[in-house]
Design an enzyme around this catalytic site. Sequence first.
Site, short mmCIF file in Angstrom:
data_model
loop_
_atom_site.label_atom_id
_atom_site.label_comp_id
_atom_site.label_asym_id
_atom_site.label_seq_id
_atom_site.Cartn_x
_atom_site.Cartn_y
_atom_site.Cartn_z
N HIS A 168 -10.11 -5.97 -2.83
CA HIS A 168 -11.17 -5.81 -1.83
C HIS A 168 -12.28 -5.02 -2.52
CE1 HIS A 168 -8.93 -7.42 1.51
NE2 HIS A 168 -7.92 -6.62 1.25
N GLU B 64 0.80 -1.23 0.00
CA GLU B 64 0.00 0.00 0.00
C GLU B 64 0.84 1.28 0.00
OE1 GLU B 64 -2.87 -0.63 3.17
OE2 GLU B 64 -3.56 -2.48 2.25
N GLU C 101 -6.03 -10.63 -2.09
CA GLU C 101 -6.85 -10.49 -0.87
C GLU C 101 -8.33 -10.38 -1.23
OE1 GLU C 101 -5.43 -7.35 1.71
OE2 GLU C 101 -3.32 -7.82 1.32
N ASP D 270 -12.09 -10.14 -1.66
CA ASP D 270 -13.41 -10.27 -1.04
C ASP D 270 -14.34 -9.29 -1.74
OD1 ASP D 270 -12.55 -7.93 0.35
OD2 ASP D 270 -12.24 -9.02 2.22
N ASN E 274 2.20 -4.79 -3.28
CA ASN E 274 0.81 -5.22 -3.11
C ASN E 274 -0.04 -4.01 -2.72
OD1 ASN E 274 -1.01 -7.57 -2.71
ND2 ASN E 274 -1.00 -6.99 -0.54
O1 G3I Z 1 -4.11 -7.91 18.43
C1 G3I Z 1 -5.23 -7.18 18.97
C2 G3I Z 1 -5.76 -7.88 20.18
O2 G3I Z 1 -4.78 -7.87 21.16
C3 G3I Z 1 -7.03 -7.17 20.64
O3 G3I Z 1 -7.60 -7.86 21.69
C4 G3I Z 1 -8.04 -7.09 19.50
C5 G3I Z 1 -9.30 -6.30 19.88
O4 G3I Z 1 -9.87 -5.68 18.77
O5 G3I Z 1 -7.45 -6.44 18.41
C6 G3I Z 1 -6.32 -7.13 17.91
O6 G3I Z 1 -5.80 -6.44 16.81
C7 G3I Z 1 -6.55 -6.53 15.63
C8 G3I Z 1 -5.71 -7.25 14.58
O7 G3I Z 1 -6.38 -7.25 13.34
C9 G3I Z 1 -5.40 -8.70 14.97
O8 G3I Z 1 -6.58 -9.42 15.08
C10 G3I Z 1 -6.90 -5.13 15.17
O9 G3I Z 1 -7.81 -4.53 16.06
C11 G3I Z 1 -7.52 -5.17 13.78
O10 G3I Z 1 -7.65 -3.84 13.30
C12 G3I Z 1 -6.62 -5.94 12.85
O11 G3I Z 1 -7.24 -5.98 11.59
C13 G3I Z 1 -6.45 -6.43 10.52
C14 G3I Z 1 -6.24 -5.31 9.51
O12 G3I Z 1 -5.50 -5.83 8.42
C15 G3I Z 1 -5.52 -4.12 10.07
O13 G3I Z 1 -5.43 -3.13 9.08
C16 G3I Z 1 -7.17 -7.58 9.86
O14 G3I Z 1 -7.28 -8.67 10.77
C17 G3I Z 1 -6.43 -8.00 8.60
O15 G3I Z 1 -7.19 -8.96 7.92
C18 G3I Z 1 -6.22 -6.79 7.73
O16 G3I Z 1 -5.56 -7.17 6.57
C19 G3I Z 1 -5.28 -6.12 5.63
C20 G3I Z 1 -4.03 -6.52 4.89
O17 G3I Z 1 -2.99 -6.76 5.81
C21 G3I Z 1 -3.61 -5.46 3.88
N1 G3I Z 1 -4.71 -5.13 3.00
C22 G3I Z 1 -5.96 -4.79 3.64
C23 G3I Z 1 -6.39 -5.88 4.61
C24 G3I Z 1 -7.72 -5.58 5.24
O18 G3I Z 1 -7.65 -4.45 6.07
#
Ligand code: G3I
Length: 347
Positions: free
Chosen positions: A238, A161, A267, A269, A202
Amino acid sequence: MPMTRLRLAGALAAVLVAAGLATGPAAQAHERQPTLAELAHRHGRYFGSATDNPELTDSAYTKILGSEFDMITPGNGMKWYATEPRQGVFDWTDGDQIVRLSRANHQRVRAHTLVWHSQLPDWLTSRQWTASELRAVLKKHILTEVRHYRGKVYSWDVVNEAFNEDGTYRDTIWYRTLGPGYIADALRWAHQADPHARLYLNDYNIEAVGPKSDAYYRLAQDLRAQGVPLNGIGLQAHLALQYGYPATVQENLARFSRLGLDTALTEVDVRMQLPATGEKLAEQATWYRDLTEACLAVRRCVGVTVWDFTDKYSWIPAVFPGEGAALPWDEQLNPKPAYAALREALR
Ligand code: G3I
């Protein structure tokens, strides 16, 4: 003649199977329908899914994850906050768990991601760095992580990104402090640490031809001209029904191919405004089919990955309130029309 006998045996087996009379391993093999991975393999492609560590305790989920797909992307476990939570202290727990599981299931791994502006640890974002300090931090992170997974992953999303929608560089800690050269540096360091990993840039919203994908096209041309080790461009895909289908995706994939680069849908969806109706799910299915067909139509589009496969674990509802139902399996792990459409595209 052996051929005739073979044909006869084949015909007889077909009759027995149709009559429900056949038993034994051959008949059982006929009964099990090929997986998405097996169908994709016939085209020389892979079919992958992202996954995340907390989901791996769900055995109904891991059963599908382990069987339908042949490429796995860790959704979070290899990101900077997870792998270098304190400066110089590396933690491979989450990434290793996914690599181990994938190997046990004979799946390859698309590793994700080394350089991004998001999900960085506090120690990195909460202070000022000079260019030479930050360059050293980035170099050490890349060399250490890529060496750790050397020989165990198929590819790396090296930089994630990097551009804005209008094709200008995104203002990140990396760009601000190091200038645009951080991208070439990151690719060179990753290549140094694992010369066999396929190295990708990416991004999202680069499925169609447009200012942002044009920026990648120009950057890829420059990097190739300079001999920088770049192997591919990942189009995240996405998508959202309400914004329309990116009609030029095949044309876009093809122009990167002509530069000598691999491409992948990394990715995928297709979200929608809830509630999901039969009509929206049918429309979504068409999009999944069209995306897959676009990849199959371009020789160097190497595969498709969905950003997890079930609505149960999709990132969408948390980030886009009121939207969801974006993946080919529903929250109960039942296949949706999109799953049948993927199979149809791959047949
Ligand atoms: O690790 C913490 C945990 O300790 C806490 O209890 C919990 C409560 O909400 O949050 C956890 O962190 C989360 C993390 O995922 C791990 O699960 C974050 O809040 C959450 O924002 C984060 O989201 C991820 C996101 O990237 C962040 O931008 C998604 O799972 C993940 O699928 C997503 O993936 C991204 C790609 O890397 C890049 N392209 C876009 C894609 C979708 O956003």
